[in-house]
Write an enzyme that holds these catalytic residues in place. Structure first.
Site, PDB file in Angstrom:
ATOM      1  N   PRO A 266       0.783  -1.248   0.000  1.00 57.88           N
ATOM      2  CA  PRO A 266       0.000   0.000   0.000  1.00 57.88           C
ATOM      3  C   PRO A 266       0.809   1.290   0.000  1.00 57.88           C
ATOM      4  O   PRO A 266       0.797   2.057   0.968  1.00 57.88           O
ATOM      5  CB  PRO A 266      -0.841  -0.129   1.265  1.00 57.88           C
ATOM      6  CG  PRO A 266       0.034  -0.907   2.197  1.00 57.88           C
ATOM      7  CD  PRO A 266       0.759  -1.898   1.321  1.00 57.88           C
ATOM      8  N   CYS A 267       1.476   1.573  -1.112  1.00 62.14           N
ATOM      9  CA  CYS A 267       2.231   2.822  -1.222  1.00 62.14           C
ATOM     10  C   CYS A 267       1.293   4.028  -1.189  1.00 62.14           C
ATOM     11  O   CYS A 267       1.736   5.145  -0.889  1.00 62.14           O
ATOM     12  CB  CYS A 267       3.071   2.834  -2.488  1.00 62.14           C
ATOM     13  SG  CYS A 267       2.186   2.421  -4.004  1.00 62.14           S
TER      14      CYS A 267
END
Length: 305
Positions: A266-267
């Site tokens: 989850p950047c």
């Protein structure tokens, strides 16, 4: 002064979040609305304004938007405001610290999407993917067309493509491992697309296998991103501190930008210190869309002016 507002009190309740073909169709309908909301949220556009611009009746837009996001346009507007972003960042450093205390340093969990991960050796990465067999395919998702890449060991890449940009998205991924052998295989990649975006398939006893292909530094950053729970966020500097290199914020930012497994790693949950959304390889509108979509799943209390 801010006050907490329970989302459930705003409407009778959103419809279940849709996935697959239906989600892709809904996303196409609301994409214009998303762009308007995410770019002009300070103006607080009304449902009537948004519906007129989308050439729909207000009730039609609200129904389609709610089916897509699990949120009404008004709720989504609140979910992507600066106040909410700042609320997500509250105690961001302790979020990463706590992940080690509860044993997430080895086997990581992304909200309810349970995953296990392994990394290619540095030598494999330096070989630019030589000898690696990668299959790919394009599939509908809640955020437009999604490009899935997989090896025999698991999911290796996930990116997004707006209409007409599929080839560019594929070339972008292939350039990361130019010596690999690529083949198109919809049947092999379809299960990953269905699994990643369908909350009903997020099962602890059937973890999603993920393969990380990058430098040693990049992999350390990506492993840290996996520790950010849904409904929370952190900063580039906190990620740098977490991997023992507090002065490497800029390098962390580059590694976050090169994350090849979007959404799963989850950047999108890494924000600037002041709560600004920052950059995103697949577009800021899509980054805000993902954060809003996750809000629809987790149903947190929002901080609103």
């Amino acid at each position: 002064m801010t006050k907490a507002i329970d989302l459930s009190s705003l409407t009778p309740g959103p419809e279940p979040i849709s996935v697959g073909e239906e989600a892709a169709e809904n996303y196409a309908v609301v994409r214009q609305t998303l762009k308007r909301i995410t770019e002009d949220w300070r103006e607080q556009p009304t449902l009537e304004q948004l519906a007129k611009e989308a050439r729909l009746q207000p009730i039609q837009l609200q129904r389609v938007f709610s089916r897509w996001a699990g949120l009404t346009p008004k709720q989504f507007l609140q979910a992507i405001t600066l106040d909410h972003a700042k609320a997500l960042l509250r105690d961001s450093a302790s979020v990463l610290d706590a992940s080690y205390e509860v044993g997430l340093s080895g086997s990581s969990r992304l909200h309810d999407l349970f995953i296990t991960h392994e990394a290619m050796t540095p030598g494999d990465y330096r070989a630019r993917g030589e000898g690696l067999q990668i299959v790919y395919g394009f599939h509908p998702s809640p955020f437009g067309q999604v490009l899935i890449l997989a090896t025999d060991k698991g999911l290796a890449g996930l990116g997004f493509a707006d209409p007409g940009e599929e080839q560019s998205a594929l070339e972008d991924m292939c350039e990361r491992w130019p010596a690999a052998v690529y083949s198109h295989d919809q049947d092999a990649t379809s299960p990953y697309a269905q699994r990643v975006f369908d909350p009903d398939k997020w099962c602890e006893d059937q973890p999603l296998n993920v393969v990380m292909i990058g430098t040693d530094f990049e992999i350390r950053v990506w492993q840290t991103l996996l520790k950010i729970p849904m409904g929370q966020a952190t900063t580039y500097s906190d990620v740098a501190a977490s991997i023992g290199n507090p002065k490497a914020s800029r390098a962390v930012g580059s590694a976050v930008g090169r994350n090849p497994i979007s959404f799963v790693v989850p950047c999108h949950r890494v924000l600037a210190k002041d709560g600004q959304i920052g950059g995103y390889h697949w577009g800021l509108t899509r980054k805000r869309a993902i954060l809003g979509w996750e809000t629809g799943l987790s149903g947190p209390v929002l901080e609103c002016v």
